[in-house]
Design a protein around this motif. Structure first.
Motif, PDB file in Angstrom:
ATOM      1  N   ILE A   1       0.428  -0.951   0.030  1.00 18.65           N
ATOM      2  CA  ILE A   1      -0.284   0.164  -0.020  1.00 18.65           C
ATOM      3  C   ILE A   1       1.164   0.880  -0.278  1.00 18.65           C
ATOM      4  CG2 ILE A   1      -1.740   1.228   1.121  1.00 18.65           C
ATOM      5  CD1 ILE A   1      -3.436  -0.803  -0.487  1.00 18.65           C
ATOM      6  N   MET A   2       1.892   1.304   0.903  1.00 19.58           N
ATOM      7  CA  MET A   2       2.709   2.506   0.785  1.00 19.58           C
ATOM      8  C   MET A   2       3.410   2.735  -0.790  1.00 19.58           C
ATOM      9  SD  MET A   2       4.783   1.928   4.320  1.00 19.58           S
ATOM     10  CE  MET A   2       5.924   2.507   3.701  1.00 19.58           C
ATOM     11  N   ASP A   3       4.125   1.241  -1.386  1.00 18.93           N
ATOM     12  CA  ASP A   3       4.094   1.468  -2.435  1.00 18.93           C
ATOM     13  C   ASP A   3       3.211   2.437  -3.605  1.00 18.93           C
ATOM     14  OD1 ASP A   3       6.424   1.285  -1.441  1.00 18.93           O
ATOM     15  OD2 ASP A   3       6.455  -0.795  -2.148  1.00 18.93           O
ATOM     16  N   TYR A   4       2.425   1.479  -3.347  1.00 20.86           N
ATOM     17  CA  TYR A   4       1.582   1.863  -4.236  1.00 20.86           C
ATOM     18  C   TYR A   4       0.779   2.836  -5.058  1.00 20.86           C
ATOM     19  CZ  TYR A   4      -2.343   0.863  -7.812  1.00 20.86           C
ATOM     20  OH  TYR A   4      -3.518   1.442  -9.105  1.00 20.86           O
ATOM     21  N   HIS A   5       0.115   4.230  -2.851  1.00 19.86           N
ATOM     22  CA  HIS A   5      -0.550   4.665  -2.748  1.00 19.86           C
ATOM     23  C   HIS A   5       0.674   6.010  -2.460  1.00 19.86           C
ATOM     24  CE1 HIS A   5      -4.258   3.362  -3.459  1.00 19.86           C
ATOM     25  NE2 HIS A   5      -3.861   2.267  -2.370  1.00 19.86           N
ATOM     26  N   LYS A   6       1.942   6.023  -2.732  1.00 19.00           N
ATOM     27  CA  LYS A   6       2.690   6.923  -2.199  1.00 19.00           C
ATOM     28  C   LYS A   6       2.399   7.086  -0.608  1.00 19.00           C
ATOM     29  CE  LYS A   6       4.753   5.680  -6.058  1.00 19.00           C
ATOM     30  NZ  LYS A   6       5.690   4.997  -6.221  1.00 19.00           N
ATOM     31  N   MET A   7       2.496   6.583   0.532  1.00 24.37           N
ATOM     32  CA  MET A   7       1.880   6.819   1.828  1.00 24.37           C
ATOM     33  C   MET A   7       3.065   7.022   2.470  1.00 24.37           C
ATOM     34  SD  MET A   7      -2.103   5.266   1.874  1.00 24.37           S
ATOM     35  CE  MET A   7      -3.188   5.846   1.135  1.00 24.37           C
ATOM     36  N   SER A   8       3.379   6.979   4.270  1.00 25.33           N
ATOM     37  CA  SER A   8       3.829   6.927   4.554  1.00 25.33           C
ATOM     38  C   SER A   8       3.457   5.329   5.732  1.00 25.33           C
ATOM     39  CB  SER A   8       3.779   7.506   5.543  1.00 25.33           C
ATOM     40  OG  SER A   8       2.316   7.902   7.131  1.00 25.33           O
ATOM     41  N   GLU A   9       4.194   5.032   6.258  1.00 23.06           N
ATOM     42  CA  GLU A   9       3.619   3.608   7.340  1.00 23.06           C
ATOM     43  C   GLU A   9       2.786   3.710   7.730  1.00 23.06           C
ATOM     44  OE1 GLU A   9       5.350  -0.052   9.840  1.00 23.06           O
ATOM     45  OE2 GLU A   9       7.121   1.319   8.869  1.00 23.06           O
ATOM     46  N   ASN A  10       2.247   4.949   8.501  1.00 22.73           N
ATOM     47  CA  ASN A  10       1.510   5.034   9.088  1.00 22.73           C
ATOM     48  C   ASN A  10      -0.394   5.269   8.716  1.00 22.73           C
ATOM     49  OD1 ASN A  10      -0.290   5.504  11.889  1.00 22.73           O
ATOM     50  ND2 ASN A  10      -0.216   7.735  11.425  1.00 22.73           N
ATOM     51  N   GLU A  11       0.242   6.181   7.417  1.00 20.90           N
ATOM     52  CA  GLU A  11      -0.792   6.252   6.711  1.00 20.90           C
ATOM     53  C   GLU A  11      -1.526   5.102   5.944  1.00 20.90           C
ATOM     54  OE1 GLU A  11      -0.664  11.030   4.983  1.00 20.90           O
ATOM     55  OE2 GLU A  11       0.918   9.258   3.884  1.00 20.90           O
ATOM     56  N   ALA A  12      -0.540   3.842   5.396  1.00 20.05           N
ATOM     57  CA  ALA A  12      -0.744   2.948   5.105  1.00 20.05           C
ATOM     58  C   ALA A  12      -1.564   1.882   6.102  1.00 20.05           C
ATOM     59  CB  ALA A  12       0.848   2.409   4.842  1.00 20.05           C
ATOM     60  N   ARG A  13      -1.464   2.037   7.231  1.00 23.32           N
ATOM     61  CA  ARG A  13      -2.198   0.994   8.053  1.00 23.32           C
ATOM     62  C   ARG A  13      -3.500   2.022   8.332  1.00 23.32           C
ATOM     63  NH1 ARG A  13       1.549  -2.357  10.733  1.00 23.32           N
ATOM     64  NH2 ARG A  13       3.254  -2.059  10.230  1.00 23.32           N
ATOM     65  N   LYS A  14      -3.578   2.765   8.752  1.00 26.14           N
ATOM     66  CA  LYS A  14      -5.082   3.675   8.713  1.00 26.14           C
ATOM     67  C   LYS A  14      -6.400   3.479   6.955  1.00 26.14           C
ATOM     68  CE  LYS A  14      -4.078   7.027  11.762  1.00 26.14           C
ATOM     69  NZ  LYS A  14      -3.778   8.545  11.964  1.00 26.14           N
ATOM     70  N   PHE A  15      -4.842   3.494   6.244  1.00 28.43           N
ATOM     71  CA  PHE A  15      -5.604   3.365   4.929  1.00 28.43           C
ATOM     72  C   PHE A  15      -6.660   1.529   4.849  1.00 28.43           C
ATOM     73  CE2 PHE A  15      -5.923   1.646   1.263  1.00 28.43           C
ATOM     74  CZ  PHE A  15      -6.735   3.125   0.132  1.00 28.43           C
TER      75      PHE A  15
END
Length: 231
Positions: free
Chosen positions: A164-178
């Motif tokens: 999710i981090m790689d695909y959506h260009k998110m931070s780890e915290n953002e990816a976990r919430k996503f």
């Protein structure tokens, strides 16, 4: 080069696979269908696209397709609701639906009608075959169809977070919430739509750890299963 050197086991396997796929295309039997369920963050769509690419390289006749938006279009046609209404019905949490139903008597009836049409659409696509259906509770809607192979992808949380981090260009915290948000929405939808536990391995022909096997190898494994163990 001698015939012996040219005729490798790998080539023979490819030719046998091609022949089996042509038999499905021409013997009048329902073409195969594959459903893919997954833990959120696993690579279901890349896998579906890879499978379609491999099958279309082997099969003459009707092409294989990945089904996503087409399902909603068909449900809209069957039910008379718009695609936007259907998507909102899928994503609206049950708690909010319950509140709506206190004021709008038709709310739950609307959802029931949409779900009924979605089951019909999923089964219709699955029965026709030559398709890979990702999510949507298809594993339950098509559980009894003999031409379907049901696959579930699982992976460790960190693997899914990283994807999710790689695909959506998110931070780890953002990816976990996503992941948590979308997992809750999907779990709620599946609970209302199928009333089944999609983590139950007995629903599937194959449960595969995406974290330990890449897309190319998973696609090859599913194709091998399709060729060897189905008729």
């Amino acid at each position: 080069m001698s015939n012996k050197e040219f005729w490798t086991p790998q080539l023979e396997s490819k030719l046998q696979a091609w022949h089996k796929m042509q038999q499905w295309a021409g013997d009048g039997k329902p073409a195969p269908c594959i459903t893919i369920a997954r833990e959120f963050g696993c690579q279901a769509y890349p896998l579906a696209e890879k499978l379609v690419e491999r099958f279309n390289a082997r099969t003459a006749g009707n092409p294989w397709i990945v089904l996503d938006r087409q399902i909603f279009n068909e449900v809209a046609r069957l039910s008379g609701y718009s695609v936007d209404q259907i998507e909102k019905s899928q994503d609206t949490p049950q708690s909010l639906k319950s509140i709506f139903s206190m004021f709008l008597d038709g709310c739950m009836a609307e959802e029931t009608e949409i779900f009924s049409c979605m089951r019909s659409a999923l089964r219709g696509f699955a029965e026709r075959g030559n398709c890979v259906i990702v999510g949507r509770g298809a594993v339950c809607a098509a559980q009894d169809l003999k031409n379907c192979i049901h696959v579930r992808l699982v992976a460790a949380e960190q693997f899914r977070v990283q994807k999710i981090m790689d695909y959506h260009k998110m931070s780890e915290n953002e990816a976990r919430k996503f992941i948590e948000l979308h997992k809750k929405q999907r779990d709620d939808f599946i609970a209302r739509f199928t009333r089944e536990d999609l983590t139950d391995a007995k629903l599937y022909h194959l449960v595969i750890n995406n974290g330990r096997m890449g897309i190319d190898k998973i696609a090859s494994l599913i194709e091998e299963y399709l060729i060897r163990y189905t008729s």
